[in-house]
Design an enzyme around this catalytic site. Sequence first.
Site, PDB file in Angstrom:
ATOM      1  N   HIS A  52     -21.603  58.850  66.491  1.00  0.00           N
ATOM      2  CA  HIS A  52     -20.698  57.894  65.548  1.00  0.00           C
ATOM      3  C   HIS A  52     -21.055  57.901  64.182  1.00  0.00           C
ATOM      4  O   HIS A  52     -21.919  57.148  63.837  1.00  0.00           O
ATOM      5  CB  HIS A  52     -21.339  56.453  66.609  1.00  0.00           C
ATOM      6  CG  HIS A  52     -20.951  56.962  68.071  1.00  0.00           C
ATOM      7  ND1 HIS A  52     -19.478  56.199  68.543  1.00  0.00           N
ATOM      8  CD2 HIS A  52     -21.453  57.079  69.260  1.00  0.00           C
ATOM      9  CE1 HIS A  52     -19.551  56.788  69.707  1.00  0.00           C
ATOM     10  NE2 HIS A  52     -20.848  56.973  70.248  1.00  0.00           N
ATOM     11  N   ASP A 295     -25.910  61.006  70.924  1.00  0.00           N
ATOM     12  CA  ASP A 295     -25.613  60.160  71.212  1.00  0.00           C
ATOM     13  C   ASP A 295     -25.470  58.834  70.456  1.00  0.00           C
ATOM     14  O   ASP A 295     -25.907  57.513  70.004  1.00  0.00           O
ATOM     15  CB  ASP A 295     -25.099  59.330  72.546  1.00  0.00           C
ATOM     16  CG  ASP A 295     -24.183  57.867  72.809  1.00  0.00           C
ATOM     17  OD1 ASP A 295     -23.792  57.975  71.547  1.00  0.00           O
ATOM     18  OD2 ASP A 295     -24.410  57.328  73.715  1.00  0.00           O
ATOM     19  N   PRO A 314     -24.881  47.514  71.962  1.00  0.00           N
ATOM     20  CA  PRO A 314     -25.807  48.845  72.518  1.00  0.00           C
ATOM     21  C   PRO A 314     -25.140  50.284  71.507  1.00  0.00           C
ATOM     22  O   PRO A 314     -24.466  50.145  70.904  1.00  0.00           O
ATOM     23  CB  PRO A 314     -24.682  49.485  73.892  1.00  0.00           C
ATOM     24  CG  PRO A 314     -23.338  48.264  73.693  1.00  0.00           C
ATOM     25  CD  PRO A 314     -22.977  47.472  72.878  1.00  0.00           C
TER      26      PRO A 314
HETATM   27  C1  NCD Z   1     -22.111  54.044  72.091  1.00  0.00           C
HETATM   28  C2  NCD Z   1     -21.544  53.230  69.927  1.00  0.00           C
HETATM   29  O1  NCD Z   1     -21.651  52.147  69.877  1.00  0.00           O
HETATM   30  O2  NCD Z   1     -20.376  53.343  69.718  1.00  0.00           O
HETATM   31  N1  NCD Z   1     -23.160  53.201  72.024  1.00  0.00           N
HETATM   32  C3  NCD Z   1     -23.917  53.320  72.617  1.00  0.00           C
HETATM   33  O3  NCD Z   1     -24.903  52.795  73.582  1.00  0.00           O
HETATM   34  N2  NCD Z   1     -23.506  54.566  73.730  1.00  0.00           N
HETATM   35  C4  NCD Z   1     -20.703  54.033  71.985  1.00  0.00           C
HETATM   36  C5  NCD Z   1     -20.577  55.447  72.949  1.00  0.00           C
HETATM   37  O4  NCD Z   1     -21.381  55.860  72.954  1.00  0.00           O
HETATM   38  O5  NCD Z   1     -20.605  54.889  74.466  1.00  0.00           O
HETATM   39 ZN    ZN Z   2     -20.203  56.553  75.392  1.00  0.00          ZN
END
Ligand code: NCD
Ligand code: ZN
Length: 431
Positions: A52, A295, A314
């Site tokens: 992200h 992630d 999160p």
């Molecule tokens: C991710 C986010 O913050 O964009 N958060 C996470 O806890 N994994 C969203 C995601 O990948 O589901």
């Molecule tokens: Zn996710």
Amino acid sequence: MLRDDELTTANILIEDSSIQKISKLPPSNRPDTKIDASRLIAIPGLIDVHVHLRDMELAHKETFETGTQAAAAGGFTTVLDMPNTKPPTINRDRLAEKISKAKGRIYSNVGFQAALVEDPAELRAMSKEGAIAFKLYLNKALETFDAADDNSLRKALDAARDARAMVTVHAEDGVAIHAIQEKSRAEGRGSVRDFLEAHKPEFEVSAVRRILELSKNHALRVHICHISTPEGVRLVRKNGIATCEATAHHLLANDRIFLKQGTRAICVPPIRREAYRRKLWSMFAKGWVDILASDHAPHTLEEKTKTNAWEAAPGLPGLETTLPVMHTQVARNAISLRRLVDATATLPAKIFGLHRKGRLAVGFDADIVLLDPKAKIKIEPSNFFSMAKYSPFAGMRCVGRAAYTIVNGSIVAEGGRIIGPAAGSIVRRTD
Ligand code: NCD
Ligand code: ZN
């Protein structure tokens, strides 16, 4: 360099951003730049299929610069950005806008995942624009259509099949989780335990089962993101076509982390109990989990540190920790270097169709990591290039890191510092 399963000594000649020659003997012509890597191991640059990068209206969490500097410093030469941005990547124009905003600012290569939508024409348009895969959030994180409804979901999966697109899935049952969350909130509860209670392992398993079932007659490639349950992995393997990824935090941390870090360690799916972690690890080691992804999900510390767990954002950063924490397991002989390279380069390139990436071979892009397998480092979030200065691995002592990260033939990072230009390119779906 790592060749098949063996370490061999070789000279790698790079020209015009690709690998020109790999030979025992030094190249006859004098190169402009030469790196003595005799104590290092050349491996393909790492590819992270789940990142992200935020930017735009979420630039207070991370930007294209900081996110891709974190990638390069951590040994990732290519990352795939996720569509749950502000604004979200839900149509061709949004994707084109994101691509144009990222250009010239990226220190690693960047490809884009777009959101799965119901309209086949839009999916095809996004594919044509370069979207590498389409993300489906079964946890209701990005609602481009009613994914809780089987008929709507079937329609979207049909559209993906027609566009010959790959679907990546956040597999958690958002409806079930939401119901528990609302009840807990109404009763004035909001501890980390309440959060974990809502994000049950069973809700991942049921979501994995549902998407694999619905995609069965669709001749569609489904990839399960950040899988955290052994039962989920078993279902993926039984399916035969589907693939999955796991994160270092699900593979190496357990729920004791919440005693130390409280809401700061919250992510979805959450870090599980030790029994889950141990089984997930052994499945990863055997190759039943295809890919290792970070992630990388940066938030501000203020957004993470809350008394009420339902208020905490999160997500955990991972670009600068994944290689050191996982290589530490190589150093302990818990997995082979080959398995780590397969999970972070060979298979991501193969599964996501990234041509000329993921291997050290003539004609491939010069995306290379010179790994220092002996380097001793301590995870220190305050030193991250990422704006997210926290980590479930904070304070951990690790063995191994990227001594040099080479992106398209340019040395971008050396010894954990960014020394090179924003040499990343946009990676597009080409078929
Ligand atoms: C991710 C986010 O913050 O964009 N958060 C996470 O806890 N994994 C969203 C995601 O990948 O589901
Ligand atoms: Zn996710």
